[in-house]
Structure formats: C-alpha cells, structure tokens
Design a protein around this motif. Sequence first.
Motif, PDB file in Angstrom:
ATOM      1  N   LEU B 132       0.586  -1.477  -0.027  1.00  0.00           N
ATOM      2  CA  LEU B 132      -0.025  -0.125  -0.103  1.00  0.00           C
ATOM      3  C   LEU B 132       0.939   1.186  -0.230  1.00  0.00           C
ATOM      4  O   LEU B 132       0.320   2.302  -1.210  1.00  0.00           O
ATOM      5  N   LEU B 143      -7.563   3.607  -2.859  1.00  0.00           N
ATOM      6  CA  LEU B 143      -8.058   2.391  -1.656  1.00  0.00           C
ATOM      7  C   LEU B 143      -7.669   2.117  -0.109  1.00  0.00           C
ATOM      8  O   LEU B 143      -8.340   1.320   0.474  1.00  0.00           O
ATOM      9  N   GLY B 147     -11.525   0.407   0.142  1.00  0.00           N
ATOM     10  CA  GLY B 147     -11.669  -0.147   0.578  1.00  0.00           C
ATOM     11  C   GLY B 147     -11.300  -0.946   1.781  1.00  0.00           C
ATOM     12  O   GLY B 147     -11.711  -2.161   2.880  1.00  0.00           O
ATOM     13  N   VAL B 148     -10.410   0.122   2.696  1.00  0.00           N
ATOM     14  CA  VAL B 148     -10.569  -0.434   3.987  1.00  0.00           C
ATOM     15  C   VAL B 148     -11.508   0.560   5.180  1.00  0.00           C
ATOM     16  O   VAL B 148     -11.831   0.362   5.636  1.00  0.00           O
ATOM     17  N   TRP B 171      -9.745   4.267  -7.748  1.00  0.00           N
ATOM     18  CA  TRP B 171     -10.335   3.181  -6.951  1.00  0.00           C
ATOM     19  C   TRP B 171     -10.018   2.162  -7.986  1.00  0.00           C
ATOM     20  O   TRP B 171      -8.725   1.272  -6.888  1.00  0.00           O
ATOM     21  N   GLN B 172     -10.498   2.336  -9.237  1.00  0.00           N
ATOM     22  CA  GLN B 172     -10.201   0.831  -9.848  1.00  0.00           C
ATOM     23  C   GLN B 172      -8.364   0.580 -10.444  1.00  0.00           C
ATOM     24  O   GLN B 172      -7.380   0.071 -10.181  1.00  0.00           O
ATOM     25  N   ARG B 175      -6.156  -0.860  -7.403  1.00  0.00           N
ATOM     26  CA  ARG B 175      -6.423  -1.924  -7.120  1.00  0.00           C
ATOM     27  C   ARG B 175      -5.735  -2.488  -7.895  1.00  0.00           C
ATOM     28  O   ARG B 175      -4.957  -3.156  -7.697  1.00  0.00           O
TER      29      ARG B 175
END
Lengths: 80, 185
Positions: B132, B143, B147-148, B171-172, B175
């Motif tokens: 990360l 992310l 994500g988190v 975001w995409q 990842r």
Amino acid sequence: MDDDRLDDALRALPAHDVEAWRREHVRTLARRALARRALARPVVTRWRRTYRRWVEPAFLFAFCTAHLAWTFAATAAVLL
Amino acid sequence: MSAPAPDDGELVAALRRGDPDALDAIYDRYRARLFSFLARLSANRPLAEDLLQETFIRLAKSGRDLAPDTRLAAWLFATGRNLYVDHRRRTLLDFDRLRDLFLWPGTPVRVEETPFDLARAGEAGRRMELALSSVPEVHREALLLIGVEGLSPAEAARVTGVPDATMRKRWQRGREILAEVLKHG
C-alpha cells in the motif's frame, strides 16, 4: 490476485491506534476545546433579538428621516 | 443489560447541544479508524498523531455548528485529509523533501510501526501495508477510503472533493497497481 481477494485483504487490515497516554491527552484537549467553545458562545435573549431586529432599525430610520427632512429644509431656506 | 450505542445521528445531535459524552463516544468510535487512515496516507506516524489531535479539536470547536444531517465518518476523514494536504503544501519546500523528490523518486515509504503493531499484523498484513505504501498517493487515498474504511465511492469523492467518476477510476487503478505490486514485490 483477483479483485475480491484484494478487497478482502484490504478490509482485513488491522486498525492502528495511538498510545494510551496520547489517547487521553487528545481526549482532554478536545473536551477542553468543547468547554471553551460553550463559554465563548454569546447568550442571545429574546429582548436582545427583538432589539436587534426591530428597535435598532426603527431608531436608525427615524434618525435618517429627520436628518433628510432637516437637509431639505436647510436647502430650501438657502434657495428660496 | 447496557443500552445500545447511539448511532451517528444521535451523537451529532448531542454534540450540537455541547454534550461532552457525545464527543467522547465519537472519539472512541472513530479514533483508531482515523488514525490508521492518516498514518497510511502520510506514512508518518508522528504526523498522523498530530493530525488526529487537530481533527478532534476542530470537531470540538465546530461541534455546535454541525448540520443535523452531518455524516461523521465523512466529516472526520475530510477534515483529517485536508489538514494533511495543508501540511504537505507548507512543507513542500523543505530541503529534505526536495532531496527526496529529486534524488530518490519512487522510493517506497512506510509507516513506522511499533513492536506491538508488528506482532499483531502478521506476515500477510505486513506485505499489504508495504505494498500500500508504494501505491501513488491519489490512488492510495482511494484504496484507504473505499477499500479499508468502507466508504462508498460517492462518499470518498465528497471527502476528497473530486467527482464520483474520478474517484471510481482512482479506486480501480489503485487496485490494479496494488495487485501488481503484490505480484512482483
């Protein structure tokens, strides 16, 4: 790594925290800031609100009208 | 039996009345999440501690002026993030930072971890933390928020002040970069 496994791995990351002494230090500072803000907040009474909204503008209006009338009268006295 | 914990809306209403218990409850609910976000975003534990402190002091100062429908998580993440962005702007011309930028571009940075963090995280967690930290900041931010922390892309967009579509792309892309780093790292 596919998207689902990646999302799971991200969600599973543990949360970090500050040390105990710092945790309480920040809590104390924040509580103090909240209390100070409460003390600094002016108390707006109903009379004060009425005064600001109606009485003060009425006085100002009366004063300006009287001044305007006096100005016209003085100008007229000079001209006529 | 203890009473159920108040939801965020009730806490906002209580904070608007100046209730210190509401401030405590918000602090206990969001402190670790916000600190983790700031530490991973800034890759600097002492800075994250300072930003956490400033964020909660700001919450205390402006608590009475919050809108009744304020979403606490979004407010806290947005305030913490804005403080971090301000800090970065102020320190951009520090000599050390310039040296970092020009002499060692792309050097991954990492959160300083305490022995307790290291013991708890485990090997997979440590690999993920390291990966990360080498994702570019704009994508890392996406992310972390989506994500988190589990914010929706729309909420994350509001936190960062970018359009929804931009946040979804970040975001995409984040990842993809993270998967790539994990594959090769």
